[in-house]
Every structure is written in structure tokens, then in C-alpha cells.
Write a protein that holds these residues in place. Structure first.
Motif, PDB file in Angstrom:
ATOM      1  N   MET A   1       0.838  -1.172   0.000  1.00 45.83           N
ATOM      2  CA  MET A   1       0.000   0.000   0.000  1.00 45.83           C
ATOM      3  C   MET A   1       0.892   1.248   0.000  1.00 45.83           C
ATOM      4  N   LYS A   3       1.955   5.044   0.885  1.00 42.98           N
ATOM      5  CA  LYS A   3       1.776   5.945   2.015  1.00 42.98           C
ATOM      6  C   LYS A   3       2.108   7.360   1.563  1.00 42.98           C
ATOM      7  N   THR A   5       2.636  11.291   2.856  1.00 38.72           N
ATOM      8  CA  THR A   5       2.872  12.136   4.021  1.00 38.72           C
ATOM      9  C   THR A   5       2.786  13.595   3.598  1.00 38.72           C
ATOM     10  N   VAL A  45      -8.164   9.121   1.221  1.00 43.54           N
ATOM     11  CA  VAL A  45      -8.498   7.750   1.595  1.00 43.54           C
ATOM     12  C   VAL A  45      -9.937   7.362   1.280  1.00 43.54           C
ATOM     13  N   ARG A  72      -6.706   2.947  -2.310  1.00 45.75           N
ATOM     14  CA  ARG A  72      -6.445   4.213  -1.643  1.00 45.75           C
ATOM     15  C   ARG A  72      -5.186   4.118  -0.785  1.00 45.75           C
ATOM     16  N   GLU A  74      -2.454   5.067   2.356  1.00 46.46           N
ATOM     17  CA  GLU A  74      -2.430   5.422   3.772  1.00 46.46           C
ATOM     18  C   GLU A  74      -1.884   6.850   3.821  1.00 46.46           C
ATOM     19  N   THR A  75      -2.417   7.700   4.699  1.00 41.84           N
ATOM     20  CA  THR A  75      -1.964   9.092   4.776  1.00 41.84           C
ATOM     21  C   THR A  75      -1.578   9.471   6.191  1.00 41.84           C
ATOM     22  N   GLU A  76      -0.705  10.498   6.285  1.00 43.46           N
ATOM     23  CA  GLU A  76      -0.372  11.096   7.578  1.00 43.46           C
ATOM     24  C   GLU A  76       0.019  12.539   7.370  1.00 43.46           C
TER      25      GLU A  76
END
Length: 79
Positions: A1, A3, A5, A45, A72, A74-76
């Protein structure tokens, strides 16, 4: 997946969020830039329809791809 940022940084006399070397518009405060980054992260997401997308990378090259509506990232948000 994948990611993603979003990083909150000082930019152009104010604050912005940066993702993969690309800056958002400039905001007057750190808090407003963070809220915008959090909103963008939430939107990333959300599942949608499979569709064609075009995007510009950090080297100013354009890409055309098909994006699966259920693939979708992963986000941060940092900063």
C-alpha cells in the motif's frame, strides 16, 4: 500500500503543506496549513470510482494513469 505524508513547512512568507516535493498554496498560519493538509489527507483515503488521472511529478513531468477507486493510500500529516 502506498503511504502519503503531508508535511507542514514554512513557505513563501507563510505556511504550506508539502507532499512529495510539491507545495500547496500558502496559508497565513501553521494551524490553517495543518487543517488544509488534514482535509487533503482525509480526502485521499475516500474510495471512489475507477477513473483516469493526470498528475505532475516533482520533476515537472506529466503522467496519465488509471486509478482504481478502491486502491487508496495510507496518509499522515507531520509538523
Amino acid at each position: 500500500m502506498t503511504k502519503i505524508t503531508y508535511e507542514i513547512v514554512e513557505h513563501d512568507g507563510g505556511w504550506a503543506y508539502r507532499m512529495n516535493g510539491v507545495y500547496s498554496e500558502t496559508f497565513v498560519s501553521h494551524d490553517s496549513a495543518r487543517k488544509a493538509a488534514e482535509r487533503a489527507a482525509r480526502e485521499q483515503v475516500v474510495p471512489g470510482e475507477t477513473t483516469g488521472i493526470s498528475y505532475e511529478d516533482k520533476d515537472a513531468h506529466w503522467h496519465d494513469e488509471t486509478a482504481s477507486g478502491d486502491d487508496r493510500p495510507e496518509t499522515e500529516v507531520k509538523g
